[in-house]
Design a protein around this motif. Structure first.
Motif, PDB file in Angstrom:
ATOM      1  N   UNK A   1     -93.699 -50.105 -48.265  1.00 12.15           N
ATOM      2  CA  UNK A   1     -94.569 -50.863 -47.369  1.00 12.15           C
ATOM      3  C   UNK A   1     -95.790 -50.039 -46.954  1.00 12.15           C
ATOM      4  N   UNK A   2     -95.557 -48.844 -46.430  1.00  7.44           N
ATOM      5  CA  UNK A   2     -96.657 -48.068 -45.866  1.00  7.44           C
ATOM      6  C   UNK A   2     -97.548 -47.406 -46.915  1.00  7.44           C
ATOM      7  N   UNK A   3     -97.063 -47.309 -48.146  1.00  7.97           N
ATOM      8  CA  UNK A   3     -97.888 -46.765 -49.219  1.00  7.97           C
ATOM      9  C   UNK A   3     -99.154 -47.570 -49.441  1.00  7.97           C
ATOM     10  N   UNK A   4     -99.097 -48.862 -49.170  1.00  4.08           N
ATOM     11  CA  UNK A   4    -100.287 -49.685 -49.383  1.00  4.08           C
ATOM     12  C   UNK A   4    -101.387 -49.420 -48.364  1.00  4.08           C
ATOM     13  N   UNK A   5    -101.062 -48.658 -47.317  1.00  7.43           N
ATOM     14  CA  UNK A   5    -102.072 -48.269 -46.321  1.00  7.43           C
ATOM     15  C   UNK A   5    -102.516 -46.823 -46.516  1.00  7.43           C
ATOM     16  N   UNK A   6    -102.137 -46.242 -47.655  1.00  7.11           N
ATOM     17  CA  UNK A   6    -102.554 -44.882 -47.980  1.00  7.11           C
ATOM     18  C   UNK A   6    -101.604 -43.794 -47.514  1.00  7.11           C
ATOM     19  N   UNK A   7    -100.433 -44.155 -47.026  1.00  5.88           N
ATOM     20  CA  UNK A   7     -99.456 -43.154 -46.613  1.00  5.88           C
ATOM     21  C   UNK A   7     -98.769 -42.578 -47.852  1.00  5.88           C
ATOM     22  N   UNK A   8     -98.514 -41.283 -47.800  1.00  3.34           N
ATOM     23  CA  UNK A   8     -97.892 -40.546 -48.893  1.00  3.34           C
ATOM     24  C   UNK A   8     -96.742 -39.706 -48.342  1.00  3.34           C
ATOM     25  N   UNK A   9     -95.843 -39.256 -49.210  1.00  9.98           N
ATOM     26  CA  UNK A   9     -94.763 -38.382 -48.733  1.00  9.98           C
ATOM     27  C   UNK A   9     -95.339 -37.140 -48.042  1.00  9.98           C
ATOM     28  N   UNK A  10     -94.887 -36.882 -46.840  1.00 10.60           N
ATOM     29  CA  UNK A  10     -95.394 -35.739 -46.076  1.00 10.60           C
ATOM     30  C   UNK A  10     -95.049 -34.422 -46.760  1.00 10.60           C
TER      31      UNK A  10
ATOM     32  N   UNK B   1     -99.181 -57.520 -39.027  1.00  8.54           N
ATOM     33  CA  UNK B   1     -98.812 -56.108 -39.123  1.00  8.54           C
ATOM     34  C   UNK B   1     -99.819 -55.330 -39.946  1.00  8.54           C
ATOM     35  N   UNK B   2    -100.272 -55.904 -41.034  1.00  6.79           N
ATOM     36  CA  UNK B   2    -101.282 -55.245 -41.869  1.00  6.79           C
ATOM     37  C   UNK B   2    -102.585 -55.050 -41.105  1.00  6.79           C
ATOM     38  N   UNK B   3    -102.998 -56.053 -40.362  1.00  7.95           N
ATOM     39  CA  UNK B   3    -104.231 -55.937 -39.574  1.00  7.95           C
ATOM     40  C   UNK B   3    -104.102 -54.820 -38.536  1.00  7.95           C
ATOM     41  N   UNK B   4    -102.932 -54.743 -37.899  1.00 11.77           N
ATOM     42  CA  UNK B   4    -102.705 -53.674 -36.920  1.00 11.77           C
ATOM     43  C   UNK B   4    -102.741 -52.299 -37.586  1.00 11.77           C
ATOM     44  N   UNK B   5    -102.127 -52.190 -38.754  1.00 10.78           N
ATOM     45  CA  UNK B   5    -102.130 -50.902 -39.464  1.00 10.78           C
ATOM     46  C   UNK B   5    -103.550 -50.479 -39.826  1.00 10.78           C
ATOM     47  N   UNK B   6    -104.320 -51.407 -40.402  1.00 15.84           N
ATOM     48  CA  UNK B   6    -105.701 -51.069 -40.777  1.00 15.84           C
ATOM     49  C   UNK B   6    -106.514 -50.664 -39.546  1.00 15.84           C
ATOM     50  N   UNK B   7    -106.320 -51.365 -38.442  1.00 18.71           N
ATOM     51  CA  UNK B   7    -107.052 -51.046 -37.212  1.00 18.71           C
ATOM     52  C   UNK B   7    -106.656 -49.673 -36.677  1.00 18.71           C
ATOM     53  N   UNK B   8    -105.359 -49.358 -36.700  1.00 18.47           N
ATOM     54  CA  UNK B   8    -104.887 -48.066 -36.187  1.00 18.47           C
ATOM     55  C   UNK B   8    -105.429 -46.919 -37.038  1.00 18.47           C
ATOM     56  N   UNK B   9    -105.386 -47.075 -38.354  1.00 24.44           N
ATOM     57  CA  UNK B   9    -105.895 -46.021 -39.239  1.00 24.44           C
ATOM     58  C   UNK B   9    -107.395 -45.833 -39.022  1.00 24.44           C
TER      59      UNK B   9
END
Length: 172
Positions: A121-130, A94-102
């Motif tokens: 979970x998603x905060x570690x991929x750089x997602x923040x509160x919209x 899942x992490x690999x897919x997230x990094x690839x999508x971003x």
């Protein structure tokens, strides 16, 4: 060995089964994730370059898709569904897919990706509160889990209410 590739013709039935399995026992799942992917695939909001498959031993073991929703009338990427074979959870797929999508969305000069999911979970991929950027979900009760990942082409003027592609209304 697992690698990430674009979805190809013939993957659709395998990815449908994968999403059914991935979300079968998840408490927050709607049970329509596979149908959502199928509906998105047939819509004008589909982005084939951002339908990514994790493959191991010649078969799909994970999938993520980004499609266009609307933010103040502009087409903006929404991420999801993302699913991984339950037997392979915790293996980094899942992490690999997230990094690839971003990375792929950034390479396509998209300004951001929006998603609805667990902030821890998603905060570690750089997602923040919209809400931090003046972006609101189509359903107000989604606000605590509604997030944005700013990309290199980010623009401060992108504000307002985000509405997902109609494909997200899919039913089994």
């Amino acid at each position: 060995m697992t690698f990430i590739r674009r979805e190809t013709e013939g993957d659709a039935p395998l990815l449908h089964a994968l999403h059914d399995a991935a979300f079968a026992t998840v408490a927050y799942a709607s049970g329509t994730e596979a149908a959502i992917v199928d509906a998105l695939r047939g819509s004008e909001d589909w982005v084939p370059q951002l339908s990514l498959v994790a493959e191991a031993d010649g078969k799909p073991v994970g999938h993520v898709v980004c499609s266009y929703g609307r933010l103040a009338g502009e087409r903006i990427l929404g991420l999801g569904p993302i699913g991984v074979d339950p037997a392979l959870h915790g293996k980094g797929i899942g992490s690999a897919l997230m990094h690839a999508a971003v990375a792929a969305a950034d390479a396509l000069d998209e300004p951001m990706i929006i998603l609805l999911g667990n902030p821890d979970y998603y905060g570690r991929f750089g997602f923040e509160p919209a809400s931090r950027y003046g972006i609101e979900p189509q359903e107000p009760d989604w606000a605590p889990s509604f997030q944005v990942r700013r990309l290199a082409n980010w623009r401060e003027d992108l504000r307002g209410r985000y509405v997902y592609s109609p494909g997200f209304d899919a039913q089994n």
